[in-house]
Write a protein that holds these residues in place. Structure first.
Motif, PDB file in Angstrom:
ATOM      1  N   SER A  70      23.400  38.342  56.195  1.00 41.73           N
ATOM      2  CA  SER A  70      23.829  39.715  56.480  1.00 41.73           C
ATOM      3  C   SER A  70      25.235  39.917  55.935  1.00 41.73           C
ATOM      4  CB  SER A  70      23.824  39.950  57.989  1.00 41.73           C
ATOM      5  OG  SER A  70      24.851  39.170  58.600  1.00 41.73           O
ATOM      6  N   PHE A  71      25.796  41.106  56.181  1.00 35.58           N
ATOM      7  CA  PHE A  71      27.175  41.359  55.777  1.00 35.58           C
ATOM      8  C   PHE A  71      28.124  40.316  56.379  1.00 35.58           C
ATOM      9  CE2 PHE A  71      27.216  46.207  54.680  1.00 35.58           C
ATOM     10  CZ  PHE A  71      26.309  45.964  53.671  1.00 35.58           C
ATOM     11  N   LYS A  72      27.789  39.815  57.576  1.00 38.63           N
ATOM     12  CA  LYS A  72      28.677  38.860  58.243  1.00 38.63           C
ATOM     13  C   LYS A  72      28.793  37.564  57.447  1.00 38.63           C
ATOM     14  CE  LYS A  72      29.452  36.487  62.652  1.00 38.63           C
ATOM     15  NZ  LYS A  72      28.961  36.294  64.041  1.00 38.63           N
ATOM     16  N   GLU A  73      27.655  36.971  57.070  1.00 40.88           N
ATOM     17  CA  GLU A  73      27.708  35.733  56.283  1.00 40.88           C
ATOM     18  C   GLU A  73      28.281  35.988  54.894  1.00 40.88           C
ATOM     19  OE1 GLU A  73      24.970  35.288  59.523  1.00 40.88           O
ATOM     20  OE2 GLU A  73      24.597  36.559  57.772  1.00 40.88           O
ATOM     21  N   ALA A  74      27.886  37.104  54.288  1.00 38.88           N
ATOM     22  CA  ALA A  74      28.360  37.414  52.937  1.00 38.88           C
ATOM     23  C   ALA A  74      29.866  37.619  52.899  1.00 38.88           C
ATOM     24  CB  ALA A  74      27.643  38.647  52.402  1.00 38.88           C
ATOM     25  N   LEU A  75      30.435  38.117  53.991  1.00 39.18           N
ATOM     26  CA  LEU A  75      31.890  38.301  54.036  1.00 39.18           C
ATOM     27  C   LEU A  75      32.594  36.956  53.885  1.00 39.18           C
ATOM     28  CD1 LEU A  75      34.361  40.123  54.441  1.00 39.18           C
ATOM     29  CD2 LEU A  75      34.111  39.764  56.907  1.00 39.18           C
ATOM     30  N   HIS A  76      32.061  35.901  54.473  1.00 40.96           N
ATOM     31  CA  HIS A  76      32.691  34.582  54.314  1.00 40.96           C
ATOM     32  C   HIS A  76      32.612  34.106  52.868  1.00 40.96           C
ATOM     33  CE1 HIS A  76      34.186  30.603  55.177  1.00 40.96           C
ATOM     34  NE2 HIS A  76      33.123  30.078  54.565  1.00 40.96           N
ATOM     35  N   PHE A  77      31.474  34.319  52.222  1.00 34.80           N
ATOM     36  CA  PHE A  77      31.357  33.930  50.818  1.00 34.80           C
ATOM     37  C   PHE A  77      32.435  34.637  49.990  1.00 34.80           C
ATOM     38  CE2 PHE A  77      26.479  33.968  51.674  1.00 34.80           C
ATOM     39  CZ  PHE A  77      26.602  32.857  52.497  1.00 34.80           C
ATOM     40  N   GLU A  78      32.630  35.909  50.272  1.00 28.27           N
ATOM     41  CA  GLU A  78      33.604  36.677  49.499  1.00 28.27           C
ATOM     42  C   GLU A  78      35.034  36.303  49.865  1.00 28.27           C
ATOM     43  OE1 GLU A  78      32.705  40.687  48.634  1.00 28.27           O
ATOM     44  OE2 GLU A  78      30.561  40.291  48.541  1.00 28.27           O
ATOM     45  N   ALA A  79      35.247  35.924  51.117  1.00 24.94           N
ATOM     46  CA  ALA A  79      36.583  35.444  51.494  1.00 24.94           C
ATOM     47  C   ALA A  79      36.940  34.185  50.712  1.00 24.94           C
ATOM     48  CB  ALA A  79      36.636  35.170  52.999  1.00 24.94           C
ATOM     49  N   VAL A  80      35.949  33.330  50.463  1.00 22.85           N
ATOM     50  CA  VAL A  80      36.196  32.105  49.698  1.00 22.85           C
ATOM     51  C   VAL A  80      36.549  32.424  48.250  1.00 22.85           C
ATOM     52  CG1 VAL A  80      35.174  29.965  48.840  1.00 22.85           C
ATOM     53  CG2 VAL A  80      34.746  30.689  51.199  1.00 22.85           C
ATOM     54  N   ILE A  81      35.788  33.307  47.594  1.00 22.69           N
ATOM     55  CA  ILE A  81      36.076  33.574  46.182  1.00 22.69           C
ATOM     56  C   ILE A  81      37.395  34.311  46.010  1.00 22.69           C
ATOM     57  CG2 ILE A  81      33.673  33.444  45.442  1.00 22.69           C
ATOM     58  CD1 ILE A  81      33.639  36.522  45.321  1.00 22.69           C
ATOM     59  N   HIS A  82      37.757  35.153  46.964  1.00 22.02           N
ATOM     60  CA  HIS A  82      39.062  35.826  46.880  1.00 22.02           C
ATOM     61  C   HIS A  82      40.193  34.835  47.148  1.00 22.02           C
ATOM     62  CE1 HIS A  82      38.104  40.056  46.110  1.00 22.02           C
ATOM     63  NE2 HIS A  82      36.987  39.821  46.779  1.00 22.02           N
ATOM     64  N   ALA A  83      39.948  33.850  48.007  1.00 24.94           N
ATOM     65  CA  ALA A  83      40.945  32.795  48.229  1.00 24.94           C
ATOM     66  C   ALA A  83      41.130  31.962  46.962  1.00 24.94           C
ATOM     67  CB  ALA A  83      40.527  31.910  49.395  1.00 24.94           C
ATOM     68  N   ILE A  84      40.038  31.723  46.224  1.00 23.50           N
ATOM     69  CA  ILE A  84      40.147  30.997  44.963  1.00 23.50           C
ATOM     70  C   ILE A  84      41.002  31.788  43.973  1.00 23.50           C
ATOM     71  CG2 ILE A  84      38.852  30.174  42.951  1.00 23.50           C
ATOM     72  CD1 ILE A  84      36.542  29.507  44.860  1.00 23.50           C
ATOM     73  N   ALA A  85      40.766  33.094  43.882  1.00 21.76           N
ATOM     74  CA  ALA A  85      41.564  33.936  42.978  1.00 21.76           C
ATOM     75  C   ALA A  85      43.036  33.933  43.394  1.00 21.76           C
ATOM     76  CB  ALA A  85      41.012  35.355  42.974  1.00 21.76           C
ATOM     77  N   GLU A  86      43.286  34.002  44.695  1.00 20.86           N
ATOM     78  CA  GLU A  86      44.668  33.988  45.193  1.00 20.86           C
ATOM     79  C   GLU A  86      45.344  32.657  44.898  1.00 20.86           C
ATOM     80  OE1 GLU A  86      47.049  34.135  49.492  1.00 20.86           O
ATOM     81  OE2 GLU A  86      44.964  34.846  49.390  1.00 20.86           O
ATOM     82  N   SER A  87      44.623  31.579  45.122  1.00 23.45           N
ATOM     83  CA  SER A  87      45.194  30.263  44.850  1.00 23.45           C
ATOM     84  C   SER A  87      45.425  30.061  43.357  1.00 23.45           C
ATOM     85  CB  SER A  87      44.263  29.165  45.384  1.00 23.45           C
ATOM     86  OG  SER A  87      44.750  27.886  45.074  1.00 23.45           O
ATOM     87  N   GLY A  88      44.523  30.560  42.543  1.00 24.08           N
ATOM     88  CA  GLY A  88      44.693  30.441  41.106  1.00 24.08           C
ATOM     89  C   GLY A  88      45.924  31.146  40.607  1.00 24.08           C
ATOM     90  N   ALA A  89      46.261  32.245  41.251  1.00 20.38           N
ATOM     91  CA  ALA A  89      47.464  33.000  40.860  1.00 20.38           C
ATOM     92  C   ALA A  89      48.744  32.373  41.394  1.00 20.38           C
ATOM     93  CB  ALA A  89      47.350  34.441  41.343  1.00 20.38           C
ATOM     94  N   SER A  90      48.676  31.757  42.599  1.00 15.69           N
ATOM     95  CA  SER A  90      49.882  31.234  43.245  1.00 15.69           C
ATOM     96  C   SER A  90      50.085  29.740  43.035  1.00 15.69           C
ATOM     97  CB  SER A  90      49.810  31.507  44.743  1.00 15.69           C
ATOM     98  OG  SER A  90      48.758  30.772  45.342  1.00 15.69           O
ATOM     99  N   CYS A  91      49.029  29.043  42.567  1.00 17.19           N
ATOM    100  CA  CYS A  91      49.066  27.565  42.418  1.00 17.19           C
ATOM    101  C   CYS A  91      49.366  26.883  43.747  1.00 17.19           C
ATOM    102  CB  CYS A  91      50.104  27.157  41.363  1.00 17.19           C
ATOM    103  SG  CYS A  91      49.776  27.822  39.729  1.00 17.19           S
ATOM    104  N   ALA A  92      48.875  27.449  44.847  1.00 16.24           N
ATOM    105  CA  ALA A  92      49.119  26.893  46.177  1.00 16.24           C
ATOM    106  C   ALA A  92      47.801  26.818  46.944  1.00 16.24           C
ATOM    107  CB  ALA A  92      50.121  27.748  46.935  1.00 16.24           C
TER     108      ALA A  92
END
Length: 404
Positions: free
Chosen positions: A377-399
């Protein structure tokens, strides 16, 4: 974490076949029919149309459905595809589709930038929503969509169809039963080559305003869904991202080039909430890869491996028996791996990509009939998207970034 596995479709008890069948048929007759509205007629739009058109023939135990309204632009295209796909009518106005009282389920298979607005409008109109991934361009929009879905009580499902492969369900079952011991590591890749050619023309997929993330939003989220299904939710990560082809021509032979704003490649080291470590990588510029989603799950007593390009096979290694006889064995899916048998009564004949969408639609229709949320559902999918956005954030910050 995805909910625990449910058993596959249950057949009749051998001692009372006719009574069981009669009861099931009556339950289905008593269900209200559900009108389907489909927005978009591309790759996934056609996949949805085929799935909703055949799910009852495959499974039987679903509410009756009506293919009511199909939306695309221009109106001539909508009318032509409505006729081809078997819908009652076509329209070029998606708000008209959502407002139609005959539509109960809104299927959204459009470019990413309009997912949020269409889903929110459908939820506000009291419709159930079948949405292709990603949920939205931003994590904030995805959270807003989940909040509205929970407020309205509508049923939702997001198109992570690889999760519905019988081979994946069997992998989860083996892990739950301890077949490879305690999980210690996850390793996965998801690659395609649709953006490998540096002279391929620029499209909307190259912009953050239209597509959001690049390979992460298109491919990486599928791998995250599988990693979560095998191991559990992700707690934190550190990542690198790269745009391989920084500009693309405006058309074939054009000297004008436009910048590519999102990533072609992304890799991350993961720490799951249960302490397991993992590594994932995704590329949309990997020559030769067509639909490669490969992963390994390492345990203290063995290993599972899977390759989506060989989607009817699961490989299992178990550290037992004489050392000279140990090795991987290939498990070929068949009727012993539900719901494979609903499609084909014999092993080795194989399911295809579109069959996974039929299984996904079955899950959604059964969830509506049983008044529960579908998976994912939207609930599980939100976690998947939180992970990919965290990857993008980490890629930009190197942290290292926590998934939140």
């Amino acid at each position: 974490m995805l909910p625990p596995l449910r058993d596959g479709p249950v057949g009749p008890p051998r001692d009372d076949v006719f009574t069981w069948v009669a009861k099931k048929l009556q339950e289905i007759r008593d269900m209200d029919s559900l009108g389907i509205g489909l927005i978009g007629t591309g790759f996934m739009g056609k996949c949805h149309a085929l799935a909703y058109g055949s799910v009852k023939a495959v499974f039987g135990d679903v509410p009756p459905t009506r293919l009511e309204v199909l939306c695309d632009v221009p109106s001539e295209k909508a009318d032509a595809f409505a006729d081809q796909f078997g819908f009652a009518r076509g329209t070029s106005d998606w708000t008209d589709l959502i407002a139609d009282p005959k539509v109960d389920i809104v299927c959204i298979t459009t470019p990413n930038k309009v997912h949020r607005d269409m889903a929110m409008a459908a939820l506000e109109a009291g419709k159930h929503v079948h949405l292709e991934k990603p949920m939205a361009l931003t994590l904030e929009d995805a959270r807003e969509m989940l909040a509205l879905a929970e407020k309205t009580g509508a049923k939702t499902i997001v198109g992570y169809n690889y999760l519905h492969n019988p081979a994946i369900a069997h992998a989860r079952k083996l892990i739950a039963e301890g077949a490879i011991g305690r999980i210690v590591h996850f390793r996965g890749m998801v690659d395609e080559d649709y953006q490998a050619d540096p002279e391929l023309a620029w499209t909307w997929r190259a912009t953050k305003a239209d597509a959001g993330l690049g390979t992460l939003g298109d491919l990486g989220c599928h791998l995250v869904s599988l990693a979560t299904a095998m191991v559990g939710p992700v707690e934190s990560l550190i990542a690198e991202t790269k745009t391989v082809h920084e500009t693309r021509p405006m058309g074939d032979g054009s000297s004008e080039r436009r910048p590519v704003e999102n990533e072609d490649i992304a890799s991350a080291l993961l720490t799951f909430q249960n302490g397991v470590h993992g590594v994932i990588s995704t590329s949309r510029s990997a020559w030769g890869r067509k639909s490669y989603i490969g992963f390994e799950v390492h345990g203290t007593k063995g290993m599972l491996t899977f390759d989506q390009e060989r989607m009817n096979e699961l490989r299992l290694y178990q550290n037992r028996g004489p050392l000279a006889e140990q090795g991987f064995k290939t498990l070929l899916t068949g009727p012993a791996h539900p719901p494979y048998g609903q499609f084909v009564p014999a092993a080795g004949h194989q399911l295809g990509f579109n069959d996974l969408k039929v299984i996904e639609v079955h899950e959604f229709l059964r969830a509506i009939a049983e008044n529960r949320q579908a998976v994912p559902s939207f609930k599980e999918a939100l976690h998947f998207e939180a992970v990919i956005h965290a990857i993008a954030e980490s890629g930009a910050s190197c942290a290292r970034v926590s998934v939140r």
